[in-house]
Every structure is written in C-alpha cells, then in structure tokens.
Design an enzyme around this catalytic site. Structure first.
Site, PDB file in Angstrom:
ATOM      1  N   ASN A   1      -2.170   4.128  -3.857  1.00 13.26           N
ATOM      2  CA  ASN A   1      -2.982   5.130  -3.163  1.00 13.26           C
ATOM      3  C   ASN A   1      -2.305   6.488  -3.075  1.00 13.26           C
ATOM      4  OD1 ASN A   1      -4.978   6.155  -0.999  1.00 13.26           O
ATOM      5  ND2 ASN A   1      -3.010   6.190   0.074  1.00 13.26           N
TER       6      ASN A   1
ATOM      7  N   VAL B   1     -13.834  12.962   0.423  1.00 10.91           N
ATOM      8  CA  VAL B   1     -13.405  12.125   1.541  1.00 10.91           C
ATOM      9  C   VAL B   1     -12.694  13.034   2.530  1.00 10.91           C
ATOM     10  CG1 VAL B   1     -12.152  10.065   2.264  1.00 10.91           C
ATOM     11  CG2 VAL B   1     -12.968  10.262  -0.102  1.00 10.91           C
TER      12      VAL B   1
ATOM     13  N   ASP C   1      10.265   8.784  -1.150  1.00 10.77           N
ATOM     14  CA  ASP C   1       9.395   9.707  -1.873  1.00 10.77           C
ATOM     15  C   ASP C   1       9.098   9.117  -3.239  1.00 10.77           C
ATOM     16  OD1 ASP C   1       8.097  11.777  -3.152  1.00 10.77           O
ATOM     17  OD2 ASP C   1       9.519  13.319  -2.520  1.00 10.77           O
TER      18      ASP C   1
ATOM     19  N   ILE D   1       0.852  -1.191   0.000  1.00  9.54           N
ATOM     20  CA  ILE D   1       0.000   0.000   0.000  1.00  9.54           C
ATOM     21  C   ILE D   1       0.885   1.236   0.000  1.00  9.54           C
ATOM     22  CG2 ILE D   1      -1.826   1.273   1.191  1.00  9.54           C
ATOM     23  CD1 ILE D   1      -1.344  -2.243   2.276  1.00  9.54           C
TER      24      ILE D   1
ATOM     25  N   TYR E   1      -4.799  18.804 -11.406  1.00  7.54           N
ATOM     26  CA  TYR E   1      -5.157  17.650 -10.578  1.00  7.54           C
ATOM     27  C   TYR E   1      -6.109  16.744 -11.341  1.00  7.54           C
ATOM     28  CZ  TYR E   1      -7.187  14.773  -6.929  1.00  7.54           C
ATOM     29  OH  TYR E   1      -7.636  13.697  -6.200  1.00  7.54           O
TER      30      TYR E   1
ATOM     31  N   LYS F   1      -5.647  12.721 -12.572  1.00  5.70           N
ATOM     32  CA  LYS F   1      -6.546  11.617 -12.260  1.00  5.70           C
ATOM     33  C   LYS F   1      -7.217  11.044 -13.514  1.00  5.70           C
ATOM     34  CE  LYS F   1      -5.810  11.157  -7.880  1.00  5.70           C
ATOM     35  NZ  LYS F   1      -5.184   9.920  -7.365  1.00  5.70           N
TER      36      LYS F   1
END
Length: 254
Positions: free
Chosen positions: A89, A188, A62, A9, A155, A159
C-alpha cells in the site's frame, strides 16, 4: 502466537493502509504493520490489540531505502514469517507540476517509494511465500495507472509500472500457488492530496470540491473482499471509483 492468518501491510500509519489493518484485524488476522512514523505505528498497534485481541508486530523504516527494508524484514521473528497476505500500500504523489516544470527530487521520491520500495519489500516476502507454496499479494495501484493526466506524468508512470509488475508477478508466481491482485482506486480522501500539495490544505481540498470521494474504508473493504475469496478464486484487478468520477478526466461536481 496463535495460528491466525498473518497479513503484512505497508504504509499502515494512515489512510488505506490504516483502514485495511483494522479491517483485517477484525477478521482475525495477526498483522505486521510498516511505516515511517513510529508514534502512529505504536498507537495503531495498541488500538488493534485492544479492540480486536489480535497480535501486531510493527516495523518502522523507510521503504525507499533497500538496506532499511531488508534489515527490517530480516528482523521479523521466524514464527511471523508465515505471511498469508501482503498489502503493498505504501505510495505517494508529490507535486502536480508539468514535466518541464517539475523537480528531480520529487520524481525520485515517487519512483523510489511507489516502484522500487514495492519491489524491495516484495522480493523478501515472496521468498517465504514460495517456500510454503501459498500466499496472496495485493498491490495498491490507482486510476493513474490506467489514465495519464496533466501534471501527473511521473506519478502516473509509477502506477503504470505497478500495474505491469502486478501482471508479471501473477504470471511468474502462478506455479507457486501465489495469488496476485491489483486494486486501483480513483479519488480517495486521505492524506494523499495533502502530501501531493506539500501540506497546502486549500489546494488539497479543491481536489474533492463538489464530489463525495471514496473513503479509506471503502477501499479497505474491497481489499477484504479480494483476500477472502475461496482458494480457487483470484480477483485479478479491481477499479473502484466514486460515483461522481468516471475516469481520471471526467468528474461531475455539484
């Protein structure tokens, strides 16, 4: 090391990544947790190992840096490389200025993290999954990968790229029996808006004003559903929203 399944993850030190790490550990997964904040990684490792009695390997680096990413993955012991699930993620939004007002460094950070970082890490893990002809990659996208909105052009572009990469991965890896899924959340409440507004908590709180947003656990539970399907079932895409949000533009605020 026990024969538990293994999940890697990224961005595990907060929010969706942290919640997903705990949910998968609860299912018995041994976990490889990555992030930039070593103190948080170590704290999460201790919590998971104590609470769920599963094994945890932490990698502090990083993801924007290809050399760091490759070095970290090459440091993984051989018996940890049998990765069953990769949760891409790690990601961020930085700023909400219009494109004519925004700064190059913010654009670079979003693209380097959300797109290039995902690719740097996936490239290495995919090699191992191809060797064993099995695996599941879950890319965390966003409603921003479906709708473009004011002040979010770069952004949103990052995505949209994640969604395109996911679809391409699914086709390219089909012959290797590797599942690929996109999970796209709406609002979220995590550190997301706090990072976006450079630590300005008042601005961050305004994002969720009058709305009950998703929690990190809500998204983590969707991820768990995806990765726990039978071998012959792949969930291609999940779009998960708060009840008070229809899309990137339309919300109902009480």
């Amino acid at each position: 090391m026990e024969t538990n399944k293994i999940a890697l993850i990224t961005g595990a030190t907060s929010g969706i990544g942290e919640a997903t790490s705990k949910e998968l550990a609860q299912l018995g997964y041994n976990t490889i947790l990555t992030g930039r904040r070593s103190t948080r990684l170590n704290k999460l490792k201790q919590e998971i190992e104590t609470t769920y009695q599963t094994e945890v390997l932490t990698l502090c680096f990083d993801i924007q840096d290809q050399q760091q990413t490759t070095y970290a993955l090459n440091s993984i012991p051989t018996h940890w490389r049998n990765i069953d699930v990769l949760i891409n993620n790690a990601g961020l939004a930085y700023g909400a200025e219009k494109i004519d007002e925004d700064a190059w460094d913010k654009w670079a950070q979003m693209l380097d993290t959300n797109v290039k970082g995902l690719l740097f890490l996936s490239k290495e893990v995919i090699k191992w999954m191809v060797q064993k002809k099995q695996g599941h990659i879950v890319n965390i996208s966003s409603i921003a990968g479906i709708n473009v909105y004011e002040g979010g052009s770069i952004y949103c572009a990052s995505k949209h790229a994640v969604n395109a990469i996911t679809k391409g991965m699914r086709i390219d890896l089909l012959k290797h029996n590797i599942k690929v899924t996109s999970v796209s959340p709406g609002m979220v409440e995590t550190e997301f808006s706090l990072v976006r507004y450079d630590g300005n908590r008042d601005k961050a709180n305004q994002v969720y004003r009058g709305i009950t947003p998703l929690s990190a656990i809500d998204v983590a539970e969707a991820i768990v559903f995806v990765v726990s399907r039978p071998a012959h079932v792949n969930i291609n895409d999940i779009l998960i929203m708060p009840t008070q949000q229809a899309d990137a533009y339309n919300t109902y605020r009480k």
